[in-house]
Scaffold this active site. Structure first.
Site, PDB file in Angstrom:
ATOM      1  CB  ALA A  65      -0.730  -0.014   1.336  1.00  0.00           C
ATOM      2  N   GLY A 109       0.484  -5.279   0.629  1.00  0.00           N
ATOM      3  CA  GLY A 109      -0.647  -5.296  -0.246  1.00  0.00           C
ATOM      4  C   GLY A 109      -0.401  -5.959  -1.682  1.00  0.00           C
ATOM      5  CD  GLU A 112      -2.348  -7.983   2.450  1.00  0.00           C
ATOM      6  OE1 GLU A 112      -2.068  -6.802   2.224  1.00  0.00           O
ATOM      7  OE2 GLU A 112      -3.071  -8.186   3.619  1.00  0.00           O
ATOM      8  CD  GLU A 132       1.249  -5.757   5.497  1.00  0.00           C
ATOM      9  OE1 GLU A 132       2.208  -6.780   5.910  1.00  0.00           O
ATOM     10  OE2 GLU A 132       0.719  -5.990   4.408  1.00  0.00           O
TER      11      GLU A 132
HETATM   12  N1  COA Z   1       4.547   3.348  -0.466  1.00  0.00           N
HETATM   13  C1  COA Z   1       5.043   4.431  -0.823  1.00  0.00           C
HETATM   14  N2  COA Z   1       6.023   4.640  -1.289  1.00  0.00           N
HETATM   15  C2  COA Z   1       6.736   3.726  -1.480  1.00  0.00           C
HETATM   16  C3  COA Z   1       6.508   2.255  -0.963  1.00  0.00           C
HETATM   17  C4  COA Z   1       5.293   2.264  -0.424  1.00  0.00           C
HETATM   18  N3  COA Z   1       4.796   1.149  -0.076  1.00  0.00           N
HETATM   19  N4  COA Z   1       7.791   1.719  -1.384  1.00  0.00           N
HETATM   20  C5  COA Z   1       8.597   2.120  -2.062  1.00  0.00           C
HETATM   21  N5  COA Z   1       7.962   3.332  -2.072  1.00  0.00           N
HETATM   22  C6  COA Z   1       8.885   4.686  -2.854  1.00  0.00           C
HETATM   23  C7  COA Z   1      10.063   5.069  -1.794  1.00  0.00           C
HETATM   24  O1  COA Z   1       9.621   5.878  -0.757  1.00  0.00           O
HETATM   25  C8  COA Z   1      10.876   5.672  -2.820  1.00  0.00           C
HETATM   26  O2  COA Z   1      10.366   6.975  -3.285  1.00  0.00           O
HETATM   27  P1  COA Z   1      11.273   8.271  -3.250  1.00  0.00           P
HETATM   28  O3  COA Z   1      12.364   7.934  -4.500  1.00  0.00           O
HETATM   29  O4  COA Z   1      10.260   9.511  -3.592  1.00  0.00           O
HETATM   30  O5  COA Z   1      11.925   8.420  -2.040  1.00  0.00           O
HETATM   31  C9  COA Z   1      10.555   4.900  -4.296  1.00  0.00           C
HETATM   32  O6  COA Z   1       9.319   4.073  -4.100  1.00  0.00           O
HETATM   33  C10 COA Z   1      11.841   3.804  -4.324  1.00  0.00           C
HETATM   34  O7  COA Z   1      11.921   3.047  -3.052  1.00  0.00           O
HETATM   35  P2  COA Z   1      13.159   2.720  -2.189  1.00  0.00           P
HETATM   36  O8  COA Z   1      12.827   2.540  -0.825  1.00  0.00           O
HETATM   37  O9  COA Z   1      14.166   4.076  -2.621  1.00  0.00           O
HETATM   38  O10 COA Z   1      13.908   1.545  -2.958  1.00  0.00           O
HETATM   39  P3  COA Z   1      14.894   0.660  -2.319  1.00  0.00           P
HETATM   40  O11 COA Z   1      15.429  -0.183  -3.181  1.00  0.00           O
HETATM   41  O12 COA Z   1      15.974   1.179  -1.470  1.00  0.00           O
HETATM   42  O13 COA Z   1      14.135  -0.284  -1.108  1.00  0.00           O
HETATM   43  C11 COA Z   1      11.980  -1.556  -0.556  1.00  0.00           C
HETATM   44  C12 COA Z   1      13.014  -1.197  -1.654  1.00  0.00           C
HETATM   45  C13 COA Z   1      10.945  -2.371  -1.117  1.00  0.00           C
HETATM   46  C14 COA Z   1      12.935  -2.478   0.611  1.00  0.00           C
HETATM   47  C15 COA Z   1      11.475  -0.399   0.345  1.00  0.00           C
HETATM   48  O14 COA Z   1      11.273   0.672  -0.693  1.00  0.00           O
HETATM   49  C16 COA Z   1      10.445  -0.527   1.099  1.00  0.00           C
HETATM   50  O15 COA Z   1      10.622  -1.040   2.409  1.00  0.00           O
HETATM   51  N6  COA Z   1       9.241  -0.194   0.820  1.00  0.00           N
HETATM   52  C17 COA Z   1       8.024  -0.334   1.819  1.00  0.00           C
HETATM   53  C18 COA Z   1       7.666  -1.956   1.695  1.00  0.00           C
HETATM   54  C19 COA Z   1       6.246  -1.833   2.770  1.00  0.00           C
HETATM   55  O16 COA Z   1       6.400  -1.650   4.014  1.00  0.00           O
HETATM   56  N7  COA Z   1       5.212  -2.121   2.318  1.00  0.00           N
HETATM   57  C20 COA Z   1       4.178  -2.537   3.082  1.00  0.00           C
HETATM   58  C21 COA Z   1       3.389  -1.196   3.122  1.00  0.00           C
HETATM   59  S1  COA Z   1       1.722  -1.499   3.995  1.00  0.00           S
END
Ligand code: COA
Length: 258
Positions: A65, A109, A112, A132
């Site tokens: 999400a 999500g 999911e 989450e």
């Molecule tokens: N929601 C909103 N933005 C997200 C996102 C999410 N779930 N997942 C990634 N992004 C965004 C980041 O904020 C970043 O945006 P920015 O460039 O404006 O800062 C962009 O996508 C790239 O992500 P980044 O974190 O820089 O990539 P990474 O390769 O370093 O890390 C992940 C990848 C997947 C490990 C990391 O993005 C992450 O942990 N995301 C969240 C996952 C999560 O918790 N999902 C469950 C949500 S309920």
């Protein structure tokens, strides 16, 4: 501005691509609304036999999400964002088969949504999890219910309570994905599978999916009675008459979808 979800057709397969690659295809309201809109469109389109869901770019299927949308939301705001119909349930109950083509991060999500699909094909680079817990949340798109049904309670507990990501091979080992393919072959292999399924009788596919979905909510005894009724229902279709006649006549069946 590019749409947050793209719909393309390749033969009898519709491909839905979540198109926010710079945000790792995070699910926001626009993605949810457009996905529902496109699903409604392809539901009544007889030229579409199977739907494939994927994410744009080379890095992510869907990284969960959109966390930005959570900031400052009241429980009521959140409930409004989670109003029915929910894309997860619409996909699980969609009358045509839906395949998740998991091309990278498949988290929260995203995981999911993939579990709401009927079959999951993953790139060998995919990373899958329910993180989450690290946000002070629990899965809210059906994860606490669909994950244990797919992988068992212990593996679901491990994934949800640790928030750890696992690789595609491990996901296949525990039953979370069905096929793992080399990253560069993901589209070809997934479309091969989708086209093979799309070449079957649409009406029979629909009944088969309904019977299998019923196994998620019914006891084995009730499910077997339900299966018998659906099996007998197939005797009302032109495609059953055609399939049997084609087999006996040693020719290829031509499905009418009726
Ligand atoms: N929601 C909103 N933005 C997200 C996102 C999410 N779930 N997942 C990634 N992004 C965004 C980041 O904020 C970043 O945006 P920015 O460039 O404006 O800062 C962009 O996508 C790239 O992500 P980044 O974190 O820089 O990539 P990474 O390769 O370093 O890390 C992940 C990848 C997947 C490990 C990391 O993005 C992450 O942990 N995301 C969240 C996952 C999560 O918790 N999902 C469950 C949500 S309920």
């Amino acid at each position: 501005m590019a749409k947050a979800v793209l719909l393309e057709r390749e033969g009898r397969v519709a491909i839905l691509t979540v198109n926010r690659p710079d945000k790792l295809n995070a699910l926001n309201n626009e993605v949810r609304d457009l996905t529902l809109e496109y699903l409604a469109e392809v539901e009544n389109d007889d030229s579409v036999g199977v739907v494939v869901v994927t994410g744009a770019g080379d890095k992510a299927f869907i990284a969960g999400a959109d966390i930005k949308e959570f900031e400052g939301r009241s429980p009521f705001d959140q409930r409004e964002a989670m109003r029915f119909p929910r894309v997860f349930d619409v996909m699980a109950n969609f009358p045509k088969p839906v395949i998740a083509m998991i091309n990278g991060f498949c988290l929260g999500g995203g995981c999911e949504l993939s579990m709401s699909c009927d079959i999951r094909v993953a790139s060998d680079r995919a990373r899958i999890g329910q993180p989450e817990i690290n946000l002070g949340l629990i899965p809210g798109g059906g994860g606490t219910q669909r994950l244990p049904r797919l992988v068992g309670v212990g593996q679901a507990m491990k994934l949800i309570l640790t928030g750890d990501m696992i690789g595609a091979e491990e996901a296949q080992r525990i039953g979370l994905v069905d096929d793992v393919v080399p990253h560069d072959e993901l589209r070809t292999k997934t479309l091969e599978l989708a086209n093979k399924i799309a070449s079957k009788s649409p009406v029979t596919l629909r009944v088969a999916k309904e019977a299998i979905r019923a196994s998620e909510r019914m006891s084995i005894e009730d499910g077997i009675v339900y299966e018998r009724d659906l099996f007998c229902l197939c005797f009302s279709t032109e495609d059953k008459a055609e399939g049997v006649d084609a087999f006996l006549g040693k020719r290829k069946a031509e499905w009418q979808g009726r």
